[in-house]
Design a protein around this motif. Structure first.
Motif, PDB file in Angstrom:
ATOM      1  N   ASP A   1      35.497  49.502  38.286  1.00 32.44           N
ATOM      2  CA  ASP A   1      34.694  49.991  39.271  1.00 32.44           C
ATOM      3  C   ASP A   1      35.445  51.621  40.442  1.00 32.44           C
ATOM      4  O   ASP A   1      35.248  52.285  40.323  1.00 32.44           O
ATOM      5  CB  ASP A   1      33.108  49.370  40.414  1.00 32.44           C
ATOM      6  N   SER A   2      36.447  50.984  40.889  1.00 31.67           N
ATOM      7  CA  SER A   2      37.729  52.119  41.802  1.00 31.67           C
ATOM      8  C   SER A   2      38.079  53.071  40.735  1.00 31.67           C
ATOM      9  O   SER A   2      38.324  54.237  40.091  1.00 31.67           O
ATOM     10  CB  SER A   2      39.184  51.409  42.111  1.00 31.67           C
TER      11      SER A   2
ATOM     12  N   MET B   1      33.307  47.462  35.315  1.00 30.67           N
ATOM     13  CA  MET B   1      33.704  45.878  35.473  1.00 30.67           C
ATOM     14  C   MET B   1      33.190  46.387  37.709  1.00 30.67           C
ATOM     15  O   MET B   1      34.520  45.726  38.340  1.00 30.67           O
ATOM     16  CB  MET B   1      34.853  44.859  35.790  1.00 30.67           C
TER      17      MET B   1
ATOM     18  N   ASN C   1      32.773  45.321  40.921  1.00 30.04           N
ATOM     19  CA  ASN C   1      33.258  44.155  42.322  1.00 30.04           C
ATOM     20  C   ASN C   1      33.290  44.687  43.495  1.00 30.04           C
ATOM     21  O   ASN C   1      33.664  43.493  44.546  1.00 30.04           O
ATOM     22  CB  ASN C   1      34.693  42.907  41.863  1.00 30.04           C
TER      23      ASN C   1
ATOM     24  N   GLY D   1      34.924  47.491  44.634  1.00 27.42           N
ATOM     25  CA  GLY D   1      36.342  46.492  45.172  1.00 27.42           C
ATOM     26  C   GLY D   1      37.679  47.887  44.537  1.00 27.42           C
ATOM     27  O   GLY D   1      37.701  47.518  43.401  1.00 27.42           O
ATOM     28  N   VAL D   2      38.514  47.396  45.476  1.00 30.73           N
ATOM     29  CA  VAL D   2      39.729  47.869  44.077  1.00 30.73           C
ATOM     30  C   VAL D   2      40.448  47.056  44.551  1.00 30.73           C
ATOM     31  O   VAL D   2      40.202  46.113  45.946  1.00 30.73           O
ATOM     32  CB  VAL D   2      40.567  48.783  45.500  1.00 30.73           C
ATOM     33  N   TYR D   3      40.655  46.321  43.539  1.00 32.91           N
ATOM     34  CA  TYR D   3      40.654  44.845  43.244  1.00 32.91           C
ATOM     35  C   TYR D   3      39.747  43.516  43.501  1.00 32.91           C
ATOM     36  O   TYR D   3      40.180  42.232  42.710  1.00 32.91           O
ATOM     37  CB  TYR D   3      42.090  44.568  44.645  1.00 32.91           C
TER      38      TYR D   3
HETATM   39 MG   LIG Z   1      37.257  46.177  41.502  1.00 30.70          MG
END
Ligand SMILES: [Mg+2]
Ligand SMILES: Nc1ncnc2c1ncn2[C@@H]1O[C@H](COP(=O)(O)OP(=O)(O)O)[C@@H](O)[C@H]1O
Ligand SMILES: Cc1ncc(Cc2csc(CCOP(=O)(O)OP(=O)(O)O)c2C)c(N)n1
Length: 566
Positions: free
Chosen positions: A449-450, A474, A476, A478-480
């Protein structure tokens, strides 16, 4: 007198388009504005397909991957200064990945720039580009346009492919000259990427080393995919029986379920191989610099078109300098039947480890916990894409990249396009657009998503050209990952994004089809329908925000120090 007034005139714009067409350039990716808007219009009028983007970085990434797919330079077009700079990340990324492309940028008036008198979008773009590209040129006279285009295209495509910057000042684009004279300044490249043959003694040295190996291994890199010598690569691997490991963009050169693939036994293969043959692959960070995880006594054979690549990270015992196709031809010619044969014990050892690892992965893929995890969503994508082998897979993110690389098997060459050597985020929509434009085939872009956010506005471009691109996010949150917290105030933590974001409504706002999937079954249904519809679509996969690890599989690259948060 009237007699010597030339009947027909031409100008810089026309000469640029004529020179590109003369050299089989049929598509330009760009963002218009002063001084190149009319150049884009003229290109379109003369039958060159112009694809208009929302940001030059994405246009540049599109041109780069078009170059990789076609073995012909992709062409990006930008305005001066800020537009030129926006394109540089893609031009540098192309150079790092050895993709052939030319960025043509309009530039300001030389006499104003050189005296820093403050022109509109003033910048010495030629100087600014130099450190990041394979080569940079400026055309200062209208009669040099033909030479400049030819030189830029040849430099991009010959030897080790890369990014070339071509600077054309506004005054040159607007300059007029007699057409007959102008036509004489144009030339069509002859043999732009000449074959480079290896020396016979280099071939014999490599054959001897490979024939002596107890545990030989081949590493196929994106250079081997780019070479488009697919049958000769397969012939070499299968005739010698040598196990191979494909790098991410070389997946599909041989089908990932090939019996000689050691991809699912990679760490054992690297740890024990005694002779390693690199084919269009660099021993860089992606291969632990030939150090981490490798047999310290391994000897290397390397096929590369760039002689300077040899010994970059490890001593190369048998350098094979040349283009991959010519080197494989020479190896086939000079190897005696049965001279190079991988011992069956080695193949069996790797086969056994592969079987173990495949069984473990199958277990993890079969699980179906709630909320949805990466594995479940990606298994659903894999099972649908398997029914459409002509589909291109674009992939970026951290976990979204690393997990998809292992889950989504490839069966045809050059169909996996990802963050590559530089690990750059933002390639997604540009690569997807170019893959669809150049091939007409469907594209599934699997995005973190990032990562999606870097080029997400090009969903409008995808809808405007009605391209068969399905973007699978995908999400989720957030970044990671999306569950980091900021204990200091009520602002989001540095890695937090919105897992509640409705990316599916974003594409709806541009007329495309949006889906939101919270289970693998919903992913399957949405992707099946989207591919059947054949138009622009986006599937927002809602992934557990606690899923994922910091930086995915490369978290060890984060510097230690005195950590403040995690
Ligand atoms: Mg992500
Ligand atoms: N046609 C070709 N013949 C030989 N080598 C090539 C050819 N095209 C590209 N290369 C080389 O392939 C290598 C690609 O390496 P790299 O980008 O590190 O691949 P990967 O990341 O897949 O391992 C580069 O060193 C480049 O010089
Ligand atoms: C131009 C550029 N800027 C930042 C970064 C640093 C980075 C590497 S991976 C990544 C995105 C990770 O989040 P995403 O949501 O995409 O994936 P996931 O792990 O599945 O949650 C960033 C920002 C890079 N590599 N390039």
């Amino acid at each position: 007198a009237a007699a010597d007034v030339p009947t027909e005139l031409t100008d810089g714009y026309h000469l640029v388009v004529d020179a590109l067409k003369l050299n089989d350039i049929d598509t330009i990716y760009g963002v218009v504005g002063i001084p190149i808007t009319d150049l884009a219009r003229l290109a379109q009028a003369q039958g060159i397909r112009y694809i208009g983007f929302r940001h030059e970085s994405n246009a540049g990434h599109a041109a780069a991957i078009a170059g990789y797919l076609n073995k012909k330079p992709g062409v990006a077009l930008t305005v001066s200064a800020p537009g030129f700079l926006n394109g540089l990340v893609a031009l540098a990324n192309a150079t790092t990945n050895c993709f052939p492309m030319v960025q043509i940028s309009g530039s300001s008036e030389r006499h104003l720039v050189d005296l820093k008198q403050g022109d509109y979008e003033e910048m010495d773009q030629l100087a600014a580009a130099q450190p990041f590209v394979k080569a940079a040129y400026r055309v200062s006279r209208v009669e040099d346009i033909g030479r400049g285009i030819a030189r830029a295209l040849r430099t991009a495509i010959s030897g080790r492919p890369g990014g070339v910057y071509l600077d054309i000042p506004a005054a040159v684009l607007g300059a007029i000259m007699p057409k007959a004279e102008g036509d004489r300044t144009l030339s069509r490249l002859v043999d732009p990427a000449p074959r480079q043959l290896p020396a016979p003694e280099a071939v014999d040295r490599a054959i001897e080393l490979l024939a002596s190996a107890e545990r030989p291994l081949v590493v196929l890199g994106k250079g081997a995919a780019y070479a488009q010598a697919d049958d000769k690569v397969r012939q070499f691997v299968e005739s010698t029986g040598i196990p191979y490991v494909p790098m991410s963009m070389a997946k599909g050169l041989l089908p990932d379920d090939h019996p000689q693939s050691a991809a699912t036994a990679r760490s054992l293969a690297l740890k024990k191989a005694d002779v390693v043959m690199l084919i269009g692959a660099r021993l860089n960070w992606l291969l632990g610099h030939g150090q981490t995880g490798w047999n310290p006594d391994a000897k290397f054979v390397q096929i590369d078109i760039d002689p300077k690549e040899m010994d970059s990270n490890q001593p190369i015992s048998a350098p094979l300098v040349g283009d991959i196709e010519s080197v494989l031809d020479a190896l086939a010619e000079r190897t005696k039947p049965g001279q190079i044969q991988a011992p069956s014990a080695w193949r069996e050892e790797l086969g056994a480890r592969s079987a173990q690892n495949v069984a473990k992965m199958a277990e993890r893929l079969a699980a179906d916990p709630h909320p949805m995890q990466f594995m479940g969503a990606l298994k659903a994508v894999r099972d649908v894409v398997h029914q459409h082998p002509e589909t291109y897979i674009v992939n970026e993110g951290a976990n979204a990249l690393d997990i998809a690389r292992n889950v989504i098997d490839m069966h045809v060459p050059r169909h996996r396009l990802d963050s590559g050597t530089w690990g750059v985020m933002g390639i997604g929509m540009g690569y997807a657009i170019a893959a669809a434009v150049e091939s007409g085939a469907p594209v599934v872009a699997i995005e973190g998503d990032s990562a999606f956010g870097f080029s997400g506005i090009e969903i409008e471009t995808i809808c405007r050209y009605k391209l068969p691109v399905v973007t699978v996010i995908m999400n989720n949150g957030g970044v990671y990952r999306g569950d980091d917290t900021n204990p200091y105030d009520d602002e989001p933590s540095p890695t937090t994004l919105m897992s509640a974001a409705r990316h599916d409504l974003l594409i709806e706002s541009f007329g495309g089809k949006g889906y939101r999937a919270t289970t693998p079954a919903e992913v399957t249904a949405a992707l099946t329908e989207a591919l059947a519809l054949g138009g622009p679509a986006l599937i927002d996969c809602v992934i557990d925000p606690s899923a994922g690890t910091e930086s995915g599989h490369i978290s060890h690259l984060n510097p230690k120090g005195i950590t403040v948060g995690n």
